[in-house]
Design a protein around this motif. Structure first.
Motif, PDB file in Angstrom:
ATOM      1  N   SER A 143     -29.236  -0.832 -94.274  1.00 45.06           N
ATOM      2  CA  SER A 143     -29.069   0.609 -94.038  1.00 45.06           C
ATOM      3  C   SER A 143     -27.866   1.126 -94.821  1.00 45.06           C
ATOM      4  O   SER A 143     -26.987   0.364 -95.234  1.00 45.06           O
ATOM      5  CB  SER A 143     -28.887   0.892 -92.552  1.00 45.06           C
ATOM      6  OG  SER A 143     -27.712   0.252 -92.054  1.00 45.06           O
ATOM      7  N   LEU A 144     -27.854   2.437 -95.043  1.00 48.01           N
ATOM      8  CA  LEU A 144     -26.719   3.064 -95.715  1.00 48.01           C
ATOM      9  C   LEU A 144     -25.603   3.317 -94.707  1.00 48.01           C
ATOM     10  O   LEU A 144     -25.859   3.613 -93.540  1.00 48.01           O
ATOM     11  CB  LEU A 144     -27.138   4.380 -96.368  1.00 48.01           C
ATOM     12  CG  LEU A 144     -28.222   4.303 -97.443  1.00 48.01           C
ATOM     13  CD1 LEU A 144     -28.514   5.690 -97.997  1.00 48.01           C
ATOM     14  CD2 LEU A 144     -27.821   3.360 -98.561  1.00 48.01           C
ATOM     15  N   LEU A 145     -24.382   3.193 -95.156  1.00 48.99           N
ATOM     16  CA  LEU A 145     -23.237   3.452 -94.288  1.00 48.99           C
ATOM     17  C   LEU A 145     -22.960   4.951 -94.293  1.00 48.99           C
ATOM     18  O   LEU A 145     -22.691   5.548 -95.337  1.00 48.99           O
ATOM     19  CB  LEU A 145     -22.012   2.683 -94.787  1.00 48.99           C
ATOM     20  CG  LEU A 145     -20.784   2.746 -93.885  1.00 48.99           C
ATOM     21  CD1 LEU A 145     -21.064   2.075 -92.552  1.00 48.99           C
ATOM     22  CD2 LEU A 145     -19.589   2.073 -94.566  1.00 48.99           C
ATOM     23  N   ILE A 146     -23.057   5.570 -93.108  1.00 51.52           N
ATOM     24  CA  ILE A 146     -22.888   7.013 -92.967  1.00 51.52           C
ATOM     25  C   ILE A 146     -21.472   7.312 -92.471  1.00 51.52           C
ATOM     26  O   ILE A 146     -20.905   6.577 -91.660  1.00 51.52           O
ATOM     27  CB  ILE A 146     -23.937   7.587 -91.983  1.00 51.52           C
ATOM     28  CG1 ILE A 146     -25.335   7.135 -92.375  1.00 51.52           C
ATOM     29  CG2 ILE A 146     -23.864   9.106 -91.959  1.00 51.52           C
ATOM     30  CD1 ILE A 146     -25.755   7.542 -93.771  1.00 51.52           C
ATOM     31  N   SER A 147     -20.934   8.405 -92.962  1.00 51.88           N
ATOM     32  CA  SER A 147     -19.556   8.762 -92.624  1.00 51.88           C
ATOM     33  C   SER A 147     -19.346   8.883 -91.122  1.00 51.88           C
ATOM     34  O   SER A 147     -18.317   8.458 -90.586  1.00 51.88           O
ATOM     35  CB  SER A 147     -19.170  10.072 -93.318  1.00 51.88           C
ATOM     36  OG  SER A 147     -19.303   9.963 -94.713  1.00 51.88           O
ATOM     37  N   SER A 148     -20.311   9.469 -90.417  1.00 54.99           N
ATOM     38  CA  SER A 148     -20.152   9.688 -88.978  1.00 54.99           C
ATOM     39  C   SER A 148     -20.071   8.386 -88.195  1.00 54.99           C
ATOM     40  O   SER A 148     -19.566   8.369 -87.069  1.00 54.99           O
ATOM     41  CB  SER A 148     -21.323  10.530 -88.454  1.00 54.99           C
ATOM     42  OG  SER A 148     -22.549   9.875 -88.678  1.00 54.99           O
ATOM     43  N   GLN A 149     -20.562   7.285 -88.770  1.00 51.39           N
ATOM     44  CA  GLN A 149     -20.476   6.003 -88.074  1.00 51.39           C
ATOM     45  C   GLN A 149     -19.060   5.462 -88.049  1.00 51.39           C
ATOM     46  O   GLN A 149     -18.754   4.552 -87.284  1.00 51.39           O
ATOM     47  CB  GLN A 149     -21.398   4.981 -88.759  1.00 51.39           C
ATOM     48  CG  GLN A 149     -22.866   5.346 -88.670  1.00 51.39           C
ATOM     49  CD  GLN A 149     -23.727   4.460 -89.535  1.00 51.39           C
ATOM     50  OE1 GLN A 149     -23.294   3.981 -90.588  1.00 51.39           O
ATOM     51  NE2 GLN A 149     -24.956   4.223 -89.108  1.00 51.39           N
ATOM     52  N   LEU A 150     -18.196   6.023 -88.885  1.00 50.77           N
ATOM     53  CA  LEU A 150     -16.818   5.551 -88.969  1.00 50.77           C
ATOM     54  C   LEU A 150     -15.833   6.627 -88.549  1.00 50.77           C
ATOM     55  O   LEU A 150     -14.667   6.580 -88.919  1.00 50.77           O
ATOM     56  CB  LEU A 150     -16.501   5.112 -90.410  1.00 50.77           C
ATOM     57  CG  LEU A 150     -17.382   4.006 -90.973  1.00 50.77           C
ATOM     58  CD1 LEU A 150     -17.045   3.768 -92.431  1.00 50.77           C
ATOM     59  CD2 LEU A 150     -17.221   2.728 -90.170  1.00 50.77           C
ATOM     60  N   ALA A 151     -16.303   7.586 -87.756  1.00 53.33           N
ATOM     61  CA  ALA A 151     -15.437   8.676 -87.332  1.00 53.33           C
ATOM     62  C   ALA A 151     -14.297   8.142 -86.481  1.00 53.33           C
ATOM     63  O   ALA A 151     -14.443   7.167 -85.742  1.00 53.33           O
ATOM     64  CB  ALA A 151     -16.240   9.713 -86.555  1.00 53.33           C
TER      65      ALA A 151
ATOM     66  N   VAL B 133     -23.590   4.342-103.578  1.00 47.00           N
ATOM     67  CA  VAL B 133     -23.062   4.494-102.223  1.00 47.00           C
ATOM     68  C   VAL B 133     -22.905   3.114-101.597  1.00 47.00           C
ATOM     69  O   VAL B 133     -23.325   2.093-102.158  1.00 47.00           O
ATOM     70  CB  VAL B 133     -24.002   5.363-101.356  1.00 47.00           C
ATOM     71  CG1 VAL B 133     -24.119   6.770-101.930  1.00 47.00           C
ATOM     72  CG2 VAL B 133     -25.382   4.727-101.259  1.00 47.00           C
ATOM     73  N   ILE B 134     -22.324   3.091-100.402  1.00 45.27           N
ATOM     74  CA  ILE B 134     -22.109   1.838 -99.672  1.00 45.27           C
ATOM     75  C   ILE B 134     -23.294   1.583 -98.745  1.00 45.27           C
ATOM     76  O   ILE B 134     -23.735   2.472 -98.025  1.00 45.27           O
ATOM     77  CB  ILE B 134     -20.805   1.889 -98.865  1.00 45.27           C
ATOM     78  CG1 ILE B 134     -19.617   2.113 -99.796  1.00 45.27           C
ATOM     79  CG2 ILE B 134     -20.616   0.603 -98.067  1.00 45.27           C
ATOM     80  CD1 ILE B 134     -18.287   2.238 -99.066  1.00 45.27           C
ATOM     81  N   ALA B 135     -23.808   0.345 -98.778  1.00 44.43           N
ATOM     82  CA  ALA B 135     -24.870  -0.078 -97.876  1.00 44.43           C
ATOM     83  C   ALA B 135     -24.376  -1.269 -97.058  1.00 44.43           C
ATOM     84  O   ALA B 135     -23.366  -1.909 -97.392  1.00 44.43           O
ATOM     85  CB  ALA B 135     -26.126  -0.443 -98.656  1.00 44.43           C
ATOM     86  N   VAL B 136     -25.088  -1.549 -95.971  1.00 45.54           N
ATOM     87  CA  VAL B 136     -24.700  -2.644 -95.070  1.00 45.54           C
ATOM     88  C   VAL B 136     -25.366  -3.932 -95.545  1.00 45.54           C
ATOM     89  O   VAL B 136     -26.592  -3.993 -95.688  1.00 45.54           O
ATOM     90  CB  VAL B 136     -25.113  -2.320 -93.624  1.00 45.54           C
ATOM     91  CG1 VAL B 136     -24.683  -3.433 -92.678  1.00 45.54           C
ATOM     92  CG2 VAL B 136     -24.511  -0.990 -93.185  1.00 45.54           C
ATOM     93  N   ALA B 137     -24.571  -4.967 -95.795  1.00 40.64           N
ATOM     94  CA  ALA B 137     -25.093  -6.230 -96.318  1.00 40.64           C
ATOM     95  C   ALA B 137     -25.558  -7.172 -95.221  1.00 40.64           C
ATOM     96  O   ALA B 137     -26.397  -8.044 -95.455  1.00 40.64           O
ATOM     97  CB  ALA B 137     -24.030  -6.918 -97.171  1.00 40.64           C
TER      98      ALA B 137
END
Length: 228
Positions: A117-125, A64-68
């Motif tokens: 942190s993990l990138l969550i779909s709702s953060q990019l709505a 999955v995608i995480a925040v660097a």
């Protein structure tokens, strides 16, 4: 004449041998042998279960995608802001799959993203509320012209026009409500040595040029509306 030979003396009976007890040595050895076999079988079963669990756990992991690095809300994501992490699948989480990394670059998160942190779909709505479909103006706000340390992306504010330096106003004009422009905070920079910050404001179409003109003159103060 020779005398007759004496009869041979009778042999003494050999002492009776004591009865030896029957030992159980053989059954004991057999019992120990079966115990070792059973122990080996148990260990083999446990090893098999452990290997099966490891294989299952490995197969349940997903990339999955995480925040660097920290990304403030409203700032467009770059490739350097993102990294790939491998985590166990969890139905309670909705992290963005690693395969979608290219499509995520350029999008603006609606909330601050923290490193690790993990990138969550709702953060990019879509429709983040940060003025993606509005005009944006950068306003340099000096110390005392905005609430100190309280502005955050998404805050609704009023961009209030202040009098020009040296401008003379009548008492009637001074009592009149000042000119204001409704805006939404997109980003807030870190304060410099003097406490000045740059606030990016999203405003309705048509208000951008007026706000930019007043901001260039240093005639804008920011009032934060109540948070609901």
């Amino acid at each position: 004449m020779d005398s007759p030979a004496a009869p041979p003396a009778p042999r003494q009976a050999a002492p009776a041998r004591p009865d030896l007890p029957i030992t159980a040595s053989a059954p004991v050895k057999r019992e120990r042998r079966w115990s070792m076999v059973a122990l080996c079988v148990v260990l083999a079963v446990l090893a098999g279960l452990g290997a099966a669990a490891a294989v299952t756990s490995a197969s349940d992991r997903t990339k999955v995608i995480a925040v660097a690095q920290d990304v403030p809300a409203g700032q467009a994501l770059t490739d350097a802001d993102l990294t790939i992490a491998e985590v166990s699948a969890d139905a309670a989480l909705t992290p963005v799959p690693a395969a979608e990394k290219a499509s995520v670059v350029g999008k603006r998160p609606a909330v601050d993203l923290r490193k690790g942190s993990l990138l969550i779909s709702s953060q990019l709505a879509s429709g983040t509320g940060l003025g993606d479909d509005k005009q944006q103006v950068g306003v340099q706000v000096k110390k005392g012209q905005a609430p100190s340390g309280t502005l955050a992306p998404g805050d609704k504010v009023l961009a209030v026009t202040t009098p020009a330096q040296g401008e003379q106003t009548s008492s009637k004009e001074a009592e009149a409500p000042p000119s204001t422009i409704d805006a939404v905070v997109v980003t807030v920079s870190r304060p410099d040595a003097s406490g000045t910050v740059v606030v990016n404001l999203a405003v309705n179409s048509g208000d951008g040029p007026l706000l930019a003109t007043r901001a260039a003159q240093g005639r804008i103060a920011v009032v934060r509306e109540p948070r609901s």
